[in-house]
Design a protein around this motif. Structure first.
Motif, PDB file in Angstrom:
ATOM      1  N   ALA A  19     -22.034  43.204   8.982  1.00  0.00           N
ATOM      2  CA  ALA A  19     -21.351  43.716  10.179  1.00  0.00           C
ATOM      3  C   ALA A  19     -19.859  43.370  10.193  1.00  0.00           C
ATOM      4  CB  ALA A  19     -22.019  43.164  11.429  1.00  0.00           C
ATOM      5  N   GLU A  20     -19.417  42.593   9.197  1.00  0.00           N
ATOM      6  CA  GLU A  20     -18.034  42.114   9.147  1.00  0.00           C
ATOM      7  C   GLU A  20     -17.668  41.401  10.448  1.00  0.00           C
ATOM      8  OE1 GLU A  20     -15.375  45.181   7.734  1.00  0.00           O
ATOM      9  OE2 GLU A  20     -16.476  45.355   5.853  1.00  0.00           O
ATOM     10  N   SER A  48     -10.796  27.511   4.504  1.00  0.00           N
ATOM     11  CA  SER A  48     -10.686  28.321   3.287  1.00  0.00           C
ATOM     12  C   SER A  48     -11.812  29.342   3.191  1.00  0.00           C
ATOM     13  CB  SER A  48     -10.681  27.423   2.048  1.00  0.00           C
ATOM     14  OG  SER A  48      -9.509  26.643   2.005  1.00  0.00           O
ATOM     15  N   CYS A  49     -13.034  28.952   3.563  1.00  0.00           N
ATOM     16  CA  CYS A  49     -14.157  29.896   3.501  1.00  0.00           C
ATOM     17  C   CYS A  49     -14.011  31.008   4.534  1.00  0.00           C
ATOM     18  CB  CYS A  49     -15.478  29.152   3.658  1.00  0.00           C
ATOM     19  SG  CYS A  49     -15.924  28.202   2.179  1.00  0.00           S
ATOM     20  N   VAL A  50     -13.532  30.671   5.727  1.00  0.00           N
ATOM     21  CA  VAL A  50     -13.290  31.700   6.746  1.00  0.00           C
ATOM     22  C   VAL A  50     -12.205  32.660   6.254  1.00  0.00           C
ATOM     23  CG1 VAL A  50     -12.377  32.116   9.068  1.00  0.00           C
ATOM     24  CG2 VAL A  50     -14.113  30.360   8.711  1.00  0.00           C
ATOM     25  N   GLU A  51     -11.144  32.139   5.675  1.00  0.00           N
ATOM     26  CA  GLU A  51     -10.066  32.989   5.167  1.00  0.00           C
ATOM     27  C   GLU A  51     -10.560  33.884   4.037  1.00  0.00           C
ATOM     28  OE1 GLU A  51      -6.341  34.784   4.561  1.00  0.00           O
ATOM     29  OE2 GLU A  51      -7.236  33.787   6.288  1.00  0.00           O
ATOM     30  N   ALA A  52     -11.421  33.369   3.160  1.00  0.00           N
ATOM     31  CA  ALA A  52     -11.978  34.191   2.082  1.00  0.00           C
ATOM     32  C   ALA A  52     -12.794  35.346   2.660  1.00  0.00           C
ATOM     33  CB  ALA A  52     -12.840  33.332   1.163  1.00  0.00           C
ATOM     34  N   MET A  53     -13.575  35.081   3.696  1.00  0.00           N
ATOM     35  CA  MET A  53     -14.353  36.151   4.338  1.00  0.00           C
ATOM     36  C   MET A  53     -13.422  37.175   4.991  1.00  0.00           C
ATOM     37  SD  MET A  53     -17.591  36.070   4.057  1.00  0.00           S
ATOM     38  CE  MET A  53     -18.822  34.975   3.436  1.00  0.00           C
ATOM     39  N   ARG A  54     -12.398  36.698   5.669  1.00  0.00           N
ATOM     40  CA  ARG A  54     -11.443  37.613   6.300  1.00  0.00           C
ATOM     41  C   ARG A  54     -10.818  38.527   5.244  1.00  0.00           C
ATOM     42  NH1 ARG A  54      -6.515  38.440   6.685  1.00  0.00           N
ATOM     43  NH2 ARG A  54      -5.808  36.546   5.676  1.00  0.00           N
ATOM     44  N   ARG A  55     -10.428  37.963   4.121  1.00  0.00           N
ATOM     45  CA  ARG A  55      -9.835  38.766   3.036  1.00  0.00           C
ATOM     46  C   ARG A  55     -10.828  39.777   2.489  1.00  0.00           C
ATOM     47  NH1 ARG A  55      -6.246  34.408  -0.493  1.00  0.00           N
ATOM     48  NH2 ARG A  55      -4.925  33.737   1.240  1.00  0.00           N
ATOM     49  N   MET A  56     -12.084  39.366   2.343  1.00  0.00           N
ATOM     50  CA  MET A  56     -13.097  40.301   1.846  1.00  0.00           C
ATOM     51  C   MET A  56     -13.244  41.476   2.814  1.00  0.00           C
ATOM     52  SD  MET A  56     -17.064  39.696   0.744  1.00  0.00           S
ATOM     53  CE  MET A  56     -17.700  39.427   2.401  1.00  0.00           C
ATOM     54  N   PHE A  57     -13.287  41.198   4.120  1.00  0.00           N
ATOM     55  CA  PHE A  57     -13.425  42.273   5.099  1.00  0.00           C
ATOM     56  C   PHE A  57     -12.212  43.194   5.076  1.00  0.00           C
ATOM     57  CE2 PHE A  57     -16.186  39.228   7.817  1.00  0.00           C
ATOM     58  CZ  PHE A  57     -17.263  39.425   6.957  1.00  0.00           C
ATOM     59  N   GLU A  58     -11.030  42.661   4.880  1.00  0.00           N
ATOM     60  CA  GLU A  58      -9.813  43.478   4.826  1.00  0.00           C
ATOM     61  C   GLU A  58      -9.798  44.409   3.616  1.00  0.00           C
ATOM     62  OE1 GLU A  58      -6.549  40.727   5.016  1.00  0.00           O
ATOM     63  OE2 GLU A  58      -6.649  40.598   7.212  1.00  0.00           O
ATOM     64  N   ASP A  60     -12.139  46.262   2.728  1.00  0.00           N
ATOM     65  CA  ASP A  60     -12.918  47.441   3.107  1.00  0.00           C
ATOM     66  C   ASP A  60     -13.857  47.891   1.984  1.00  0.00           C
ATOM     67  OD1 ASP A  60     -13.762  49.415   4.880  1.00  0.00           O
ATOM     68  OD2 ASP A  60     -12.345  50.869   4.057  1.00  0.00           O
ATOM     69  N   ILE A  61     -14.640  46.931   1.478  1.00  0.00           N
ATOM     70  CA  ILE A  61     -15.559  47.243   0.385  1.00  0.00           C
ATOM     71  C   ILE A  61     -17.002  47.424   0.852  1.00  0.00           C
ATOM     72  CG2 ILE A  61     -14.160  46.203  -1.443  1.00  0.00           C
ATOM     73  CD1 ILE A  61     -15.977  43.703  -1.229  1.00  0.00           C
ATOM     74  N   GLU A  75     -33.987  22.089   3.639  1.00  0.00           N
ATOM     75  CA  GLU A  75     -32.760  22.696   4.190  1.00  0.00           C
ATOM     76  C   GLU A  75     -32.228  23.829   3.322  1.00  0.00           C
ATOM     77  OE1 GLU A  75     -29.731  19.247   3.104  1.00  0.00           O
ATOM     78  OE2 GLU A  75     -30.253  19.070   5.215  1.00  0.00           O
ATOM     79  N   ASN A  76     -32.888  24.092   2.201  1.00  0.00           N
ATOM     80  CA  ASN A  76     -32.453  25.157   1.297  1.00  0.00           C
ATOM     81  C   ASN A  76     -33.201  26.454   1.579  1.00  0.00           C
ATOM     82  OD1 ASN A  76     -30.580  23.811  -0.630  1.00  0.00           O
ATOM     83  ND2 ASN A  76     -32.358  22.469  -0.878  1.00  0.00           N
ATOM     84  N   VAL A  77     -32.449  27.542   1.516  1.00  0.00           N
ATOM     85  CA  VAL A  77     -33.026  28.872   1.630  1.00  0.00           C
ATOM     86  C   VAL A  77     -32.682  29.604   0.343  1.00  0.00           C
ATOM     87  CG1 VAL A  77     -33.068  31.031   2.927  1.00  0.00           C
ATOM     88  CG2 VAL A  77     -32.744  28.860   4.132  1.00  0.00           C
ATOM     89  N   LEU A  78     -33.704  30.067  -0.342  1.00  0.00           N
ATOM     90  CA  LEU A  78     -33.536  30.790  -1.599  1.00  0.00           C
ATOM     91  C   LEU A  78     -33.782  32.267  -1.331  1.00  0.00           C
ATOM     92  CD1 LEU A  78     -35.568  28.288  -3.782  1.00  0.00           C
ATOM     93  CD2 LEU A  78     -33.107  28.303  -3.334  1.00  0.00           C
ATOM     94  N   ILE A  79     -32.828  33.086  -1.742  1.00  0.00           N
ATOM     95  CA  ILE A  79     -32.879  34.517  -1.438  1.00  0.00           C
ATOM     96  C   ILE A  79     -32.764  35.297  -2.740  1.00  0.00           C
ATOM     97  CG2 ILE A  79     -31.739  36.427  -0.219  1.00  0.00           C
ATOM     98  CD1 ILE A  79     -30.605  34.223   1.689  1.00  0.00           C
ATOM     99  N   ARG A  80     -33.622  36.264  -2.888  1.00  0.00           N
ATOM    100  CA  ARG A  80     -33.553  37.201  -4.007  1.00  0.00           C
ATOM    101  C   ARG A  80     -33.234  38.553  -3.397  1.00  0.00           C
ATOM    102  NH1 ARG A  80     -35.776  37.247  -9.032  1.00  0.00           N
ATOM    103  NH2 ARG A  80     -36.994  35.398  -8.545  1.00  0.00           N
ATOM    104  N   GLY A  81     -32.354  39.295  -4.047  1.00  0.00           N
ATOM    105  CA  GLY A  81     -32.023  40.604  -3.508  1.00  0.00           C
ATOM    106  C   GLY A  81     -30.930  41.293  -4.290  1.00  0.00           C
ATOM    107  N   ARG A  82     -30.223  42.132  -3.595  1.00  0.00           N
ATOM    108  CA  ARG A  82     -29.208  42.974  -4.224  1.00  0.00           C
ATOM    109  C   ARG A  82     -27.925  42.931  -3.413  1.00  0.00           C
ATOM    110  NH1 ARG A  82     -28.725  46.234  -8.037  1.00  0.00           N
ATOM    111  NH2 ARG A  82     -27.317  47.990  -7.992  1.00  0.00           N
ATOM    112  N   CYS A  83     -26.809  42.853  -4.123  1.00  0.00           N
ATOM    113  CA  CYS A  83     -25.493  43.047  -3.511  1.00  0.00           C
ATOM    114  C   CYS A  83     -25.197  44.533  -3.548  1.00  0.00           C
ATOM    115  CB  CYS A  83     -24.394  42.358  -4.327  1.00  0.00           C
ATOM    116  SG  CYS A  83     -24.413  40.585  -4.243  1.00  0.00           S
ATOM    117  N   SER A  84     -24.657  45.038  -2.470  1.00  0.00           N
ATOM    118  CA  SER A  84     -24.198  46.420  -2.475  1.00  0.00           C
ATOM    119  C   SER A  84     -22.782  46.448  -1.920  1.00  0.00           C
ATOM    120  CB  SER A  84     -25.118  47.318  -1.646  1.00  0.00           C
ATOM    121  OG  SER A  84     -25.064  46.965  -0.295  1.00  0.00           O
ATOM    122  N   SER A  85     -22.005  47.388  -2.443  1.00  0.00           N
ATOM    123  CA  SER A  85     -20.603  47.473  -2.070  1.00  0.00           C
ATOM    124  C   SER A  85     -20.040  48.816  -2.518  1.00  0.00           C
ATOM    125  CB  SER A  85     -19.835  46.339  -2.770  1.00  0.00           C
ATOM    126  OG  SER A  85     -18.452  46.497  -2.613  1.00  0.00           O
TER     127      SER A  85
END
Length: 129
Positions: A19-20, A48-58, A60-61, A75-85
């Motif tokens: 949802a950006e 730094s992590c917030v800024e990296a996310m902001r840059r990714m949203f800018e 427009d991918i 406390e670990n969550v393991l996720i399998r899936g696909r990146c889309s962009s």
């Protein structure tokens, strides 16, 4: 959010990426959060992590993580899936490990075997460690 279910935190984080929604991402990150990409490059710290996310949203991918399975181990969550962009270099099958501490995302790491991009270095070259 103290004691929040780690899978619920991970799911909210994934939805906020798609949802950006930077406000939600900010609310979910621990102060000492660390992001590590598939090449092993890391971005450390809340700002730094917030800024990296902001840059990714800018960029427009239209980046999204589409989970096919999600498993919790402590406390670990393991996720399998696909990146889309919109950027075809980012489209791939991946694994992620999220560590949730006291209801906040403390670590998130991607694992991609096939020619992973240097995503952390691309987003925040000045912060990569």
């Amino acid at each position: 959010m103290r004691g929040a279910n780690p899978k619920a935190v991970a799911s909210r984080f994934l939805a906020a990426i798609e949802a950006e929604d930077l406000d939600t991402i900010e609310s979910l990150l621990a102060n000492d959060v660390v992001y590590t990409d598939s090449r092993g490059d890391s971005i450390s710290g809340y700002s730094s992590c917030v800024e990296a996310m902001r840059r990714m949203f800018e960029m427009d991918i239209a980046f999204a993580i589409q989970p096919s399975s999600m498993t919790q181990a402590g406390e670990n969550v393991l996720i399998r899936g696909r990146c889309s962009s919109r950027d075809p270099r980012l489209n791939a099958q991946c694994l992620w490990r999220f560590r949730v501490r006291n209801g906040k995302l403390a670590e998130y790491q991607s694992h991609r075997a096939s020619d992973p991009p240097a995503f952390a270095r691309f987003l925040m070259p000045e912060a990569v460690c």
